[in-house]
Design a protein around this motif. Structure first.
Motif, PDB file in Angstrom:
ATOM      1  N   VAL A  31       0.842  -1.200   0.000  1.00 49.70           N
ATOM      2  CA  VAL A  31       0.000   0.000   0.000  1.00 49.70           C
ATOM      3  C   VAL A  31       0.877   1.251   0.000  1.00 49.70           C
ATOM      4  CG1 VAL A  31      -1.577   1.379   1.417  1.00 49.70           C
ATOM      5  CG2 VAL A  31      -2.027  -1.052   1.060  1.00 49.70           C
ATOM      6  N   ILE A  32       1.918   1.245   0.836  1.00 52.67           N
ATOM      7  CA  ILE A  32       2.836   2.394   0.886  1.00 52.67           C
ATOM      8  C   ILE A  32       3.550   2.570  -0.451  1.00 52.67           C
ATOM      9  CG2 ILE A  32       4.905   3.320   2.000  1.00 52.67           C
ATOM     10  CD1 ILE A  32       4.008   1.827   4.558  1.00 52.67           C
ATOM     11  N   ASP A  33       3.992   1.450  -1.011  1.00 48.35           N
ATOM     12  CA  ASP A  33       4.731   1.471  -2.272  1.00 48.35           C
ATOM     13  C   ASP A  33       3.873   2.018  -3.412  1.00 48.35           C
ATOM     14  OD1 ASP A  33       7.015   0.685  -3.984  1.00 48.35           O
ATOM     15  OD2 ASP A  33       5.605  -0.787  -4.785  1.00 48.35           O
ATOM     16  N   THR A  34       2.734   1.386  -3.656  1.00 50.32           N
ATOM     17  CA  THR A  34       1.873   1.805  -4.767  1.00 50.32           C
ATOM     18  C   THR A  34       1.183   3.135  -4.481  1.00 50.32           C
ATOM     19  OG1 THR A  34       0.098   0.410  -3.856  1.00 50.32           O
ATOM     20  CG2 THR A  34       1.465  -0.537  -5.590  1.00 50.32           C
ATOM     21  N   GLY A  35       0.880   3.391  -3.203  1.00 50.32           N
ATOM     22  CA  GLY A  35       0.272   4.667  -2.848  1.00 50.32           C
ATOM     23  C   GLY A  35       1.220   5.822  -3.110  1.00 50.32           C
ATOM     24  N   SER A  36       2.505   5.635  -2.803  1.00 55.96           N
ATOM     25  CA  SER A  36       3.501   6.684  -3.041  1.00 55.96           C
ATOM     26  C   SER A  36       3.618   6.988  -4.530  1.00 55.96           C
ATOM     27  CB  SER A  36       4.862   6.254  -2.483  1.00 55.96           C
ATOM     28  OG  SER A  36       4.802   6.066  -1.088  1.00 55.96           O
ATOM     29  N   ILE A  37       3.633   5.931  -5.339  1.00 51.30           N
ATOM     30  CA  ILE A  37       3.717   6.124  -6.791  1.00 51.30           C
ATOM     31  C   ILE A  37       2.494   6.871  -7.298  1.00 51.30           C
ATOM     32  CG2 ILE A  37       3.744   4.953  -9.022  1.00 51.30           C
ATOM     33  CD1 ILE A  37       5.286   2.672  -7.660  1.00 51.30           C
ATOM     34  N   THR A  38       1.310   6.447  -6.853  1.00 51.75           N
ATOM     35  CA  THR A  38       0.068   7.055  -7.318  1.00 51.75           C
ATOM     36  C   THR A  38      -0.021   8.519  -6.912  1.00 51.75           C
ATOM     37  OG1 THR A  38      -1.051   4.905  -7.138  1.00 51.75           O
ATOM     38  CG2 THR A  38      -2.441   6.866  -7.282  1.00 51.75           C
ATOM     39  N   PHE A  39       0.259   8.813  -5.659  1.00 47.37           N
ATOM     40  CA  PHE A  39       0.148  10.187  -5.180  1.00 47.37           C
ATOM     41  C   PHE A  39       1.212  11.081  -5.814  1.00 47.37           C
ATOM     42  CE2 PHE A  39      -1.692   8.263  -1.053  1.00 47.37           C
ATOM     43  CZ  PHE A  39      -2.921   8.106  -1.683  1.00 47.37           C
ATOM     44  N   ASN A  40       2.369  10.499  -6.117  1.00 46.12           N
ATOM     45  CA  ASN A  40       3.391  11.260  -6.824  1.00 46.12           C
ATOM     46  C   ASN A  40       2.930  11.603  -8.239  1.00 46.12           C
ATOM     47  OD1 ASN A  40       5.973  10.705  -8.873  1.00 46.12           O
ATOM     48  ND2 ASN A  40       6.417  12.137  -7.214  1.00 46.12           N
ATOM     49  N   ARG A  41       2.304  10.631  -8.912  1.00 47.84           N
ATOM     50  CA  ARG A  41       1.808  10.874 -10.270  1.00 47.84           C
ATOM     51  C   ARG A  41       0.726  11.941 -10.281  1.00 47.84           C
ATOM     52  NH1 ARG A  41       2.248   6.896 -14.112  1.00 47.84           N
ATOM     53  NH2 ARG A  41       1.254   8.456 -15.444  1.00 47.84           N
ATOM     54  N   TRP A  42      -0.057  12.011  -9.211  1.00 43.19           N
ATOM     55  CA  TRP A  42      -1.111  13.021  -9.112  1.00 43.19           C
ATOM     56  C   TRP A  42      -0.601  14.364  -8.592  1.00 43.19           C
ATOM     57  CZ3 TRP A  42      -5.245   9.356  -6.546  1.00 43.19           C
ATOM     58  CH2 TRP A  42      -5.813   8.566  -7.548  1.00 43.19           C
ATOM     59  N   GLY A  43       0.674  14.413  -8.228  1.00 44.39           N
ATOM     60  CA  GLY A  43       1.243  15.653  -7.729  1.00 44.39           C
ATOM     61  C   GLY A  43       0.918  15.960  -6.283  1.00 44.39           C
ATOM     62  N   TRP A  44       0.435  14.956  -5.538  1.00 49.25           N
ATOM     63  CA  TRP A  44       0.072  15.176  -4.130  1.00 49.25           C
ATOM     64  C   TRP A  44       1.281  15.124  -3.213  1.00 49.25           C
ATOM     65  CZ3 TRP A  44      -4.985  11.798  -3.438  1.00 49.25           C
ATOM     66  CH2 TRP A  44      -5.962  12.299  -4.311  1.00 49.25           C
ATOM     67  N   ILE A  45       2.341  14.451  -3.634  1.00 50.65           N
ATOM     68  CA  ILE A  45       3.570  14.406  -2.862  1.00 50.65           C
ATOM     69  C   ILE A  45       4.732  14.738  -3.775  1.00 50.65           C
ATOM     70  CG2 ILE A  45       2.687  12.693  -1.228  1.00 50.65           C
ATOM     71  CD1 ILE A  45       4.288  10.564  -2.679  1.00 50.65           C
ATOM     72  N   GLY A  46       5.876  15.069  -3.185  1.00 48.57           N
ATOM     73  CA  GLY A  46       7.042  15.471  -3.960  1.00 48.57           C
ATOM     74  C   GLY A  46       7.724  14.307  -4.642  1.00 48.57           C
ATOM     75  N   SER A  47       8.921  14.561  -5.121  1.00 45.67           N
ATOM     76  CA  SER A  47       9.655  13.552  -5.870  1.00 45.67           C
ATOM     77  C   SER A  47      10.012  12.354  -4.997  1.00 45.67           C
ATOM     78  CB  SER A  47      10.942  14.157  -6.447  1.00 45.67           C
ATOM     79  OG  SER A  47      11.752  14.655  -5.411  1.00 45.67           O
TER      80      SER A  47
END
Length: 314
Positions: A31-47
């Motif tokens: 969940v952390i792994d895929t969630g980080s990728i998803t939120f990064n793609r949406w611009g919700w978190i940084g690089s």
């Protein structure tokens, strides 16, 4: 008689507890792994800091196989489906372990084991397809993708070990049929998403973007000139299908008026250091008045954001 009692006991077998706990832990990491990728793609978190190099992760996650296009520029990151799958695994793994569930607990345990097995089977087979694409098609390394594949395959193995299955032959048969279906469906999807199947693709091997084929309107040319005069920049990568789709929205005449920065390290006239300094994590990205906008932007939205004063027959 003894065999009958043995089968009866095995039908009531709720499986082993430790595989459930292990799957819950692995699913949480997923969940952390895929969630980080998803939120990064949406611009919700940084690089994201990607072991092995951010360029590889960018190339994989922004490849034609990194998302599902739904038309009109709208896309769903493939990682979102992984996020939902890991959440389902986590829920099915822990619910039978919760205190107070005494009524029909054995039945709930058996149903969740089947749910865990089938979900993990789909995830494991599809993960192998993605790893194959990453190695042989995209030819880049993505640490997060390998982690997700490892977790999926491990969870699948745990369902085989811990389920207390009374008929292993039936289990393997269902898994085989489901695996074949996922494999065939996945390969069809992978082929359909392959940019090399499109006549638009040219010279990707030498770092050159595909040629834009659509015709520009006078207003789209005027908008492009306005964006350039306003200091607005599009950050792009030659291998990014969404960047190409964005350019097609402008048309070939208007694209020549845009200020486009190539971010791929092996792209022609690459300005990778500038992209890294700007914190670009997805393509295309637009820099408008000092703010970054990630993903495909409609021309109407670009006109609004930039204060374009002209007519808008794009």
């Amino acid at each position: 008689m003894g065999t009958t009692r043995l089968k009866s006991r095995r039908r009531q077998d709720q499986g082993l507890k430790w595989p459930r706990i292990t799957m819950a832990i692995l699913a949480t990491i997923g969940v952390i792994d895929t969630g980080s990728i998803t939120f990064n793609r949406w611009g919700w978190i940084g690089s994201l800091s990607c072991p092995g190099g951010a360029e590889g992760c960018d190339k994989v996650l922004n490849s034609p196989w990194g998302s599902v296009l739904l038309g009109n520029g709208f896309e769903i990151p493939l990682s979102l489906f992984g996020l939902f799958s890991y959440l389902a695994i986590l829920l099915m793994a822990i619910v039978p372990l919760l205190p107070g569930l005494t009524e029909n607990k054995a039945d709930l345990s058996r149903k969740t084991w089947w749910g865990l097995f089938l979900t993990a089977c789909v995830m494991a087979v599809f993960s192998l397809i993605l790893i194959w694409l990453m190695i042989f098609k995209i030819k880049a390394f993505c640490f997060f993708c390998f982690v997700s594949a490892f977790i999926s395959i491990t969870i699948f193995g745990l369902t085989l070990i811990g389920g207390g299955w009374d008929d292993f032959g039936e289990l393997l048969f269902r898994g085989f049929i489901l695996g074949i279906a996922v494999l065939l469906g996945g390969l069809i999807w992978a082929s359909a998403a392959d940019p090399k199947q499109s006549p638009l693709v040219n010279s990707l091997e030498v770092g050159i973007s595909p040629a834009v084929k659509t015709q520009s309107t006078p207003d789209s040319i005027s908008l492009a000139k306005h964006l350039k005069a306003s200091g607005i920049v599009q950050y792009s990568a030659y291998w990014c299908p969404h960047c190409h789709e964005q350019k097609e929205m402008f048309g070939k005449e208007a694209v020549s008026e845009l200020k486009i920065v190539e971010c791929a390290e092996d792209g022609k006239n690459s300005q990778r250091s500038l992209c890294e300094a700007k914190g670009i994590t997805g393509y295309p990205s637009w820099e408008i008045n000092g703010k970054l906008y990630s993903g495909i932007q409609q021309l109407q939205d670009l006109a609004d954001l930039s204060g374009y004063p002209g007519t808008r027959n794009f």
